[in-house]
Design a protein around this motif. Sequence first.
Motif, PDB file in Angstrom:
ATOM      1  N   ALA A 329      12.554  87.994  75.206  1.00  0.00           N
ATOM      2  CA  ALA A 329      12.917  86.659  75.686  1.00  0.00           C
ATOM      3  C   ALA A 329      12.490  86.475  77.138  1.00  0.00           C
ATOM      4  O   ALA A 329      12.000  85.401  77.535  1.00  0.00           O
ATOM      5  N   GLN A 330      12.651  87.518  77.939  1.00  0.00           N
ATOM      6  CA  GLN A 330      12.276  87.412  79.348  1.00  0.00           C
ATOM      7  C   GLN A 330      10.758  87.270  79.516  1.00  0.00           C
ATOM      8  O   GLN A 330      10.290  86.564  80.406  1.00  0.00           O
ATOM      9  N   ALA A 331       9.998  87.905  78.648  1.00  0.00           N
ATOM     10  CA  ALA A 331       8.545  87.711  78.669  1.00  0.00           C
ATOM     11  C   ALA A 331       8.207  86.250  78.384  1.00  0.00           C
ATOM     12  O   ALA A 331       7.311  85.665  79.005  1.00  0.00           O
ATOM     13  N   GLY A 332       8.940  85.653  77.460  1.00  0.00           N
ATOM     14  CA  GLY A 332       8.753  84.232  77.183  1.00  0.00           C
ATOM     15  C   GLY A 332       9.130  83.377  78.367  1.00  0.00           C
ATOM     16  O   GLY A 332       8.468  82.374  78.669  1.00  0.00           O
ATOM     17  N   GLY A 333      10.220  83.743  79.047  1.00  0.00           N
ATOM     18  CA  GLY A 333      10.636  83.002  80.226  1.00  0.00           C
ATOM     19  C   GLY A 333       9.574  83.011  81.312  1.00  0.00           C
ATOM     20  O   GLY A 333       9.300  81.979  81.948  1.00  0.00           O
ATOM     21  N   LEU A 334       8.962  84.172  81.521  1.00  0.00           N
ATOM     22  CA  LEU A 334       7.880  84.266  82.509  1.00  0.00           C
ATOM     23  C   LEU A 334       6.713  83.357  82.128  1.00  0.00           C
ATOM     24  O   LEU A 334       6.122  82.693  82.990  1.00  0.00           O
ATOM     25  N   ALA A 335       6.396  83.315  80.846  1.00  0.00           N
ATOM     26  CA  ALA A 335       5.295  82.452  80.395  1.00  0.00           C
ATOM     27  C   ALA A 335       5.631  80.981  80.614  1.00  0.00           C
ATOM     28  O   ALA A 335       4.757  80.186  80.978  1.00  0.00           O
ATOM     29  N   CYS A 336       6.886  80.614  80.396  1.00  0.00           N
ATOM     30  CA  CYS A 336       7.310  79.222  80.630  1.00  0.00           C
ATOM     31  C   CYS A 336       7.076  78.804  82.068  1.00  0.00           C
ATOM     32  O   CYS A 336       6.785  77.630  82.349  1.00  0.00           O
ATOM     33  N   LEU A 337       7.218  79.741  82.993  1.00  0.00           N
ATOM     34  CA  LEU A 337       7.156  79.413  84.416  1.00  0.00           C
ATOM     35  C   LEU A 337       5.759  79.578  85.004  1.00  0.00           C
ATOM     36  O   LEU A 337       5.568  79.384  86.208  1.00  0.00           O
ATOM     37  N   SER A 338       4.786  79.942  84.181  1.00  0.00           N
ATOM     38  CA  SER A 338       3.398  79.911  84.636  1.00  0.00           C
ATOM     39  C   SER A 338       2.963  78.456  84.743  1.00  0.00           C
ATOM     40  O   SER A 338       3.611  77.550  84.206  1.00  0.00           O
ATOM     41  N   SER A 339       1.866  78.203  85.440  1.00  0.00           N
ATOM     42  CA  SER A 339       1.428  76.809  85.615  1.00  0.00           C
ATOM     43  C   SER A 339       1.129  76.145  84.274  1.00  0.00           C
ATOM     44  O   SER A 339       1.541  74.999  84.019  1.00  0.00           O
ATOM     45  N   ASP A 340       0.415  76.860  83.383  1.00  0.00           N
ATOM     46  CA  ASP A 340       0.123  76.288  82.059  1.00  0.00           C
ATOM     47  C   ASP A 340       1.378  76.190  81.203  1.00  0.00           C
ATOM     48  O   ASP A 340       1.553  75.229  80.443  1.00  0.00           O
ATOM     49  N   GLY A 341       2.259  77.191  81.335  1.00  0.00           N
ATOM     50  CA  GLY A 341       3.504  77.162  80.567  1.00  0.00           C
ATOM     51  C   GLY A 341       4.390  76.001  80.960  1.00  0.00           C
ATOM     52  O   GLY A 341       4.976  75.333  80.093  1.00  0.00           O
ATOM     53  N   LEU A 342       4.484  75.728  82.242  1.00  0.00           N
ATOM     54  CA  LEU A 342       5.300  74.601  82.701  1.00  0.00           C
ATOM     55  C   LEU A 342       4.791  73.282  82.146  1.00  0.00           C
ATOM     56  O   LEU A 342       5.576  72.436  81.713  1.00  0.00           O
ATOM     57  N   MET A 343       3.484  73.081  82.138  1.00  0.00           N
ATOM     58  CA  MET A 343       2.922  71.851  81.588  1.00  0.00           C
ATOM     59  C   MET A 343       3.234  71.736  80.110  1.00  0.00           C
ATOM     60  O   MET A 343       3.562  70.649  79.607  1.00  0.00           O
TER      61      MET A 343
END
Length: 440
Positions: A329-343
């Motif tokens: 889940a934390q790996a997913g959280g990190l991806a969410c907070l990347s620039s592409d993930g946030l978009m």
Amino acid sequence: MYKLSTFSSMPPAIFLQPRMSHASLKVQEDGIGVCTRVTRNLNMEKLRNGYLFPEIAMRELEHMKKYPNAKVISLGIGDTTEPIPDIVTSSMANHARRLSTVEGYRGYGAEQGNKALRKAIAETLYGDLPIKDTEIFVSDGSQCDISRLQLLLGSNVTIAVQDPTFPAYIDSSVIIGQTGDFQDETGKYQNIKYMPCRPQNNFFPDLTTTATTDVIFICSPNNPTGHAASRKQLEQLVEFARANRSIIIFDSAYAAYVTDESPRSIFEIPGAREVAIEISSFSKFAGFTGVRLGWTVVPDELLFSNGFPVIKDYNRIVCTCFNGASSIAQAGGLACLSSDGLMAVQSVVDYYKENAKILGDTFTSLGLDVYGGINAPYAWVHFPGMKSWDVFTELLEKTHIITVPGCGFGPGGEEHIRVSAFGHRECILEASRRLKSLLS
């Protein structure tokens, strides 16, 4: 204009069950099983009703049995429906695959959370605010953190809640032993200060008449009313807490839905670091309702009355009661907070916000007063003179649509229903058509 028939105003049976005495709980000689010598937690006996959302799920199941061919549309429980963006799920899948290798396997992580994720939350979501990664505790969701905070606070504190309010604040307070008995005549628990939040006061407590308590629970954007507190309102709240030396528990789980200039964090307000704790979540922001990931911010400056830092005790609670959030889940959280993930996740938030607009416009076109739905994925709809369970029942019976009765959020929610914008667009449009057909 809307028109609903008047159902019986009797609440559901589960809300009428009297508290059972120890004697009535004892198994009779011809019963099945044997009673232990362990007495029931007296605080559990104070809970007067089943938790709101399981009760709604039970009623939905009964309705589906009654109408097996009906297409039930759920605008009730706030569960996300759109797929998690691929950039996020790919990151979780890759992390999971690495766990099957000698090089990639990891066991327990830090109870406080992955340091990289804590840093990303601080830098990406709090930006220029003075939030340190060491003040962030990653968790399995903000609702779990509510209970951990109750363990931290203990049974001797006094609390205040918004009315209406998210039920977990009150129920956890009852269980931990902060309250007295439930009062049938008021629909409230003793020893809890209920702060009316209605259209007349712009859905925010009137702090000039609010009694002083040790702890103040505030949710903004609010569940269920959808109101996002203004900067001025939160400035008044922080000033009030500082003057009374209270702690604010600020729930910002819906911050990603804020469209206007309303603060997304209590820590945007000067002085909040000395009087506030913030809980938040990836659930409604990134569709992690089933993945489970959240966080709590406890500032270093927040102190107990004896000067001891609150963060040190909360760290002990986390280390004692929690082994850390899932590394996947934390790996997913990190991806969410990347620039592409946030978009990517923001595009899903925008989808739900458009759903909320469709539903809000539908009820408004029917002559009903509608609140929220702009800075939150919920619309709060007023049915004057009607019991909210009656509205829930008739809408379910005649349109096969699930909503949430406002009284489930406290006595201040009577005459209202909460409508969730989480749903596939075709379901939202179909719900709009059914509502217009019934109520116009």
